[in-house]
Design a protein around this motif. Structure first.
Motif, PDB file in Angstrom:
ATOM      1  N   MET A  60     -35.913 102.594  76.718  1.00  0.00           N
ATOM      2  CA  MET A  60     -34.905 101.914  75.903  1.00  0.00           C
ATOM      3  C   MET A  60     -33.884 102.895  75.334  1.00  0.00           C
ATOM      4  N   PHE A  61     -34.342 104.060  74.905  1.00  0.00           N
ATOM      5  CA  PHE A  61     -33.408 105.059  74.388  1.00  0.00           C
ATOM      6  C   PHE A  61     -32.532 105.641  75.500  1.00  0.00           C
ATOM      7  N   GLN A  62     -33.054 105.658  76.719  1.00  0.00           N
ATOM      8  CA  GLN A  62     -32.311 106.239  77.841  1.00  0.00           C
ATOM      9  C   GLN A  62     -31.429 105.221  78.545  1.00  0.00           C
ATOM     10  N   ALA A  63     -31.638 103.928  78.305  1.00  0.00           N
ATOM     11  CA  ALA A  63     -30.911 102.876  79.016  1.00  0.00           C
ATOM     12  C   ALA A  63     -29.406 103.028  78.829  1.00  0.00           C
ATOM     13  N   ASN A  64     -28.680 102.780  79.912  1.00  0.00           N
ATOM     14  CA  ASN A  64     -27.210 102.835  79.910  1.00  0.00           C
ATOM     15  C   ASN A  64     -26.665 104.180  79.445  1.00  0.00           C
ATOM     16  N   GLY A  65     -27.485 105.238  79.644  1.00  0.00           N
ATOM     17  CA  GLY A  65     -27.022 106.584  79.327  1.00  0.00           C
ATOM     18  C   GLY A  65     -26.914 106.875  77.844  1.00  0.00           C
ATOM     19  N   LEU A  66     -27.612 106.082  76.991  1.00  0.00           N
ATOM     20  CA  LEU A  66     -27.474 106.257  75.542  1.00  0.00           C
ATOM     21  C   LEU A  66     -27.894 107.652  75.099  1.00  0.00           C
ATOM     22  N   SER A  67     -29.080 108.091  75.503  1.00  0.00           N
ATOM     23  CA  SER A  67     -29.556 109.409  75.068  1.00  0.00           C
ATOM     24  C   SER A  67     -28.656 110.526  75.600  1.00  0.00           C
ATOM     25  N   LYS A  68     -28.143 110.361  76.811  1.00  0.00           N
ATOM     26  CA  LYS A  68     -27.254 111.388  77.369  1.00  0.00           C
ATOM     27  C   LYS A  68     -25.945 111.458  76.591  1.00  0.00           C
ATOM     28  N   SER A  69     -25.457 110.330  76.128  1.00  0.00           N
ATOM     29  CA  SER A  69     -24.200 110.315  75.376  1.00  0.00           C
ATOM     30  C   SER A  69     -24.283 111.161  74.120  1.00  0.00           C
ATOM     31  N   PHE A  70     -25.492 111.258  73.561  1.00  0.00           N
ATOM     32  CA  PHE A  70     -25.679 112.009  72.330  1.00  0.00           C
ATOM     33  C   PHE A  70     -26.458 113.307  72.568  1.00  0.00           C
ATOM     34  N   LYS A  71     -26.493 113.725  73.821  1.00  0.00           N
ATOM     35  CA  LYS A  71     -27.071 115.020  74.217  1.00  0.00           C
ATOM     36  C   LYS A  71     -28.519 115.174  73.751  1.00  0.00           C
ATOM     37  N   ILE A  72     -29.280 114.070  73.880  1.00  0.00           N
ATOM     38  CA  ILE A  72     -30.680 114.094  73.479  1.00  0.00           C
ATOM     39  C   ILE A  72     -31.536 114.476  74.679  1.00  0.00           C
ATOM     40  N   LEU A 118     -25.163 117.204  67.758  1.00  0.00           N
ATOM     41  CA  LEU A 118     -23.966 116.486  67.346  1.00  0.00           C
ATOM     42  C   LEU A 118     -23.198 117.256  66.277  1.00  0.00           C
ATOM     43  N   GLU A 119     -21.919 116.979  66.206  1.00  0.00           N
ATOM     44  CA  GLU A 119     -21.108 117.541  65.134  1.00  0.00           C
ATOM     45  C   GLU A 119     -21.575 116.970  63.794  1.00  0.00           C
ATOM     46  N   ALA A 120     -21.346 117.714  62.731  1.00  0.00           N
ATOM     47  CA  ALA A 120     -21.862 117.331  61.418  1.00  0.00           C
ATOM     48  C   ALA A 120     -21.401 115.936  61.001  1.00  0.00           C
ATOM     49  N   GLU A 121     -20.126 115.620  61.250  1.00  0.00           N
ATOM     50  CA  GLU A 121     -19.600 114.317  60.844  1.00  0.00           C
ATOM     51  C   GLU A 121     -20.299 113.185  61.591  1.00  0.00           C
ATOM     52  N   GLU A 122     -20.482 113.370  62.899  1.00  0.00           N
ATOM     53  CA  GLU A 122     -21.153 112.352  63.708  1.00  0.00           C
ATOM     54  C   GLU A 122     -22.611 112.210  63.280  1.00  0.00           C
ATOM     55  N   ARG A 123     -23.243 113.323  63.044  1.00  0.00           N
ATOM     56  CA  ARG A 123     -24.643 113.310  62.614  1.00  0.00           C
ATOM     57  C   ARG A 123     -24.795 112.577  61.279  1.00  0.00           C
ATOM     58  N   ASP A 124     -23.913 112.877  60.327  1.00  0.00           N
ATOM     59  CA  ASP A 124     -23.985 112.235  59.017  1.00  0.00           C
ATOM     60  C   ASP A 124     -23.779 110.736  59.125  1.00  0.00           C
ATOM     61  N   TYR A 125     -22.863 110.323  59.999  1.00  0.00           N
ATOM     62  CA  TYR A 125     -22.597 108.894  60.175  1.00  0.00           C
ATOM     63  C   TYR A 125     -23.842 108.180  60.691  1.00  0.00           C
ATOM     64  N   ILE A 126     -24.457 108.727  61.723  1.00  0.00           N
ATOM     65  CA  ILE A 126     -25.628 108.083  62.319  1.00  0.00           C
ATOM     66  C   ILE A 126     -26.783 108.059  61.327  1.00  0.00           C
ATOM     67  N   MET A 127     -26.980 109.158  60.601  1.00  0.00           N
ATOM     68  CA  MET A 127     -28.064 109.199  59.619  1.00  0.00           C
ATOM     69  C   MET A 127     -27.849 108.152  58.532  1.00  0.00           C
ATOM     70  N   GLU A 128     -26.609 107.981  58.092  1.00  0.00           N
ATOM     71  CA  GLU A 128     -26.313 106.971  57.074  1.00  0.00           C
ATOM     72  C   GLU A 128     -26.663 105.576  57.598  1.00  0.00           C
ATOM     73  N   MET A 129     -26.313 105.313  58.849  1.00  0.00           N
ATOM     74  CA  MET A 129     -26.606 104.008  59.437  1.00  0.00           C
ATOM     75  C   MET A 129     -28.116 103.800  59.598  1.00  0.00           C
ATOM     76  N   ILE A 130     -28.830 104.838  59.973  1.00  0.00           N
ATOM     77  CA  ILE A 130     -30.293 104.753  60.106  1.00  0.00           C
ATOM     78  C   ILE A 130     -30.921 104.364  58.768  1.00  0.00           C
ATOM     79  N   LEU A 131     -30.542 105.090  57.722  1.00  0.00           N
ATOM     80  CA  LEU A 131     -31.132 104.837  56.412  1.00  0.00           C
ATOM     81  C   LEU A 131     -30.736 103.457  55.890  1.00  0.00           C
TER      82      LEU A 131
END
Length: 493
Positions: free
Chosen positions: A173-185, A300-313
């Protein structure tokens, strides 16, 4: 639960000659009190919270132990590394003993473990090759088949799968449609992340990894809905999936009210809501532990990382039932606007941070409450039974502690009370949520219908035939009424 104290090394029973680091001693009053409760309800727990693991053990082939012994002999060093990164990084990590027990819900092997995430001779190229317990290494028809995305439908019965399949499915599920690759996971980081999250769920009747997987699965399916997906950015989808799998991590099997009444250390450590704040804290710890290599956002760049973390929480916070009414009210307003002809693109504007944030929270919240919306009636029943069982156990703990017992958890050994509890939950919580969700996003219409069907199936004239009954709950022991305090003496007055 959280684990604090000294470590112990214990030989593993079975075909392994290795030492296992057990979890540290708990500080939570829940963990301490649970020892005495467990002895009085051992029979119930065997048939309830641990039934899944027992069924899996019974279904294992006899050759499984021999195969695992051979694999573990080769992997002894890296098993220690896996053990280290999980125990080292999380002070509240559960025991990893189950990871090496044949037939356990946690047994998991891979070529990754044998090479610390890299295949020798591949110049550091990361190659993951998971294998299920007991499967031959011969390159023939016995080779483990990868999880197909076509298997991950609303019809899926999570209880018919084993832990290895679920971990593979999480990866898919995390790899579907290249999601994990998009975020260099990297695949190695993703696998470590999933295993670490899995290890920090407990074998509660309901709040366990089966529930976490089901919530992730539902959230992933919702994000794949064309109308919902069109309102989200790719980074929002990643945040939703992480929030979904982590939303109940390290859940103690009791609710916020119990933690408050029992003066549990978690209630002192966090502001209310205690559990959701704790789940968020553990999630952040996993995602920021460089040593454990479980940080999915590290590239990820700090801004992108902060955005995703905010959405997770924000997504995890949205699973607090205290915000249910607020979320439903907002969704209802949008449903009314949709009925007046306003397009979805105007209800949830993709270029609006506030709209995306709200939709992330709605999706995670709805996924958390999706068990009764599944297509499999039997799966929905089993989730409902597990929830009732967990409530029954909490009520007994409350009685043992001498604190006020939760009203809706009382007398759940009686079929009528079980049916009333489930009917109330479906009627007042699920139906309004899914009705408005489906009114906004037409792809959720079948979820609404399924929830309503579960409600209609509760027939009070034939309650013993209802499939959602838990037949083996025993009545709580009679307790003497609390003595009234003695009247004050003349001196005290």
């Amino acid at each position: 639960m959280g684990c604090m104290g000294s470590k112990h090394s214990t030989p593993v029973e079975g075909p392994f000659d290795v030492q296992v680091v057990e979890a540290k001693e708990p500080t939570s009053s829940f963990d301490q009190d649970n020892k005495s409760v467990a002895s009085s309800i051992e029979g119930e727990r065997e048939q309830g919270g641990q039934a899944e693991a027992a069924q899996q053990r019974a279904a294992l082939p006899c050759a499984a132990g021999e195969h695992v012994a051979e694999q573990m002999a080769a992997d002894a060093i890296t098993i220690q590394k896996l053990r280290a990164f999980q125990n080292n990084s999380l002070a509240r990590s559960k025991s990893l003993m189950a990871l090496e027990q044949p037939g356990s819900d946690l047994v998991f092997q891979s070529e990754f473990l044998a090479t610390n995430g890299q295949v020798q001779g591949k110049s550091g190229e990361e190659v993951i090759a998971f294998r299920r317990l007991g499967v031959s290494e011969d390159k023939d028809e016995n080779d483990r088949k990868p999880v197909e995305l076509s298997e991950l439908t609303w019809e899926l019965d999570v209880f018919s799968t084993d832990c290895n399949w679920r971990v593979d499915a999480c990866m898919a599920m995390f790899q579907a449609n290249g999601l994990s690759k998009s975020f260099k996971i990297a695949d190695s980081a993703l696998m470590r992340f999933i295993l670490t999250v899995r290890a920090n769920y407990h074998e509660n009747p309901f709040h366990n990894f089966a529930h976490a997987f089901s919530v992730l699965h539902a959230a992933w399916l919702m994000c794949g809905d064309p109308e919902i997906g069109a309102c989200l950015e790719e980074r929002d989808i990643l945040a939703i999936l992480i929030a979904a799998i982590c939303h109940d991590v390290d859940h103690p099997g009791v609710n916020n009210d119990f933690l408050n009444k029992a003066k549990d250390p978690l209630s002192a450590r966090y502001p209310a809501p205690f559990l959701e704040n704790h789940h968020s804290a553990v999630t952040q710890e996993i995602l920021t532990d460089a040593g454990a290599q479980t940080d999915l956002l590290r590239n990820l760049e700090a801004e992108e990382r902060d955005y995703i973390m905010e959405m997770i929480l924000g997504g995890i916070a949205a699973t607090d039932m205290g915000v249910h009414t607020k979320l439903c009210d907002k969704l209802h307003q949008k449903a009314e606007r949709k009925a007046q002809g306003e397009p979805i693109s105007s209800l949830f504007k993709k270029d609006s941070l506030d709209d995306r944030r709200e939709l992330v929270q709605v999706v995670v919240h709805a996924a958390d409450l999706s068990a009764q919306a599944l297509d499999s009636k039997e799966t929905a029943y089993q989730f409902g039974q597990r929830c009732l069982r967990e409530f029954h156990y909490q009520c007994r703990k409350e009685g043992d502690l001498g604190v006020e017992e939760s009203g809706f958890m009382k007398n759940l050994d009686k079929p009528l009370q079980q049916a009333k509890a489930q009917l109330g939950f479906i009627s007042f919580v699920l139906v309004p949520l899914w009705a408005d969700f489906a009114a906004v996003f037409s792809g959720m219409e079948m979820r609404r219908k399924n929830v309503e069907e579960r409600m209609k199936e509760i027939d009070f004239d034939n309650i013993d035939e209802w499939g959602g009954l838990v037949p083996d709950l025993t009545p709580h022991p009679e307790r003497p009424p609390k003595e009234s305090p003695a009247p004050p003496t003349s001196k005290e007055i």
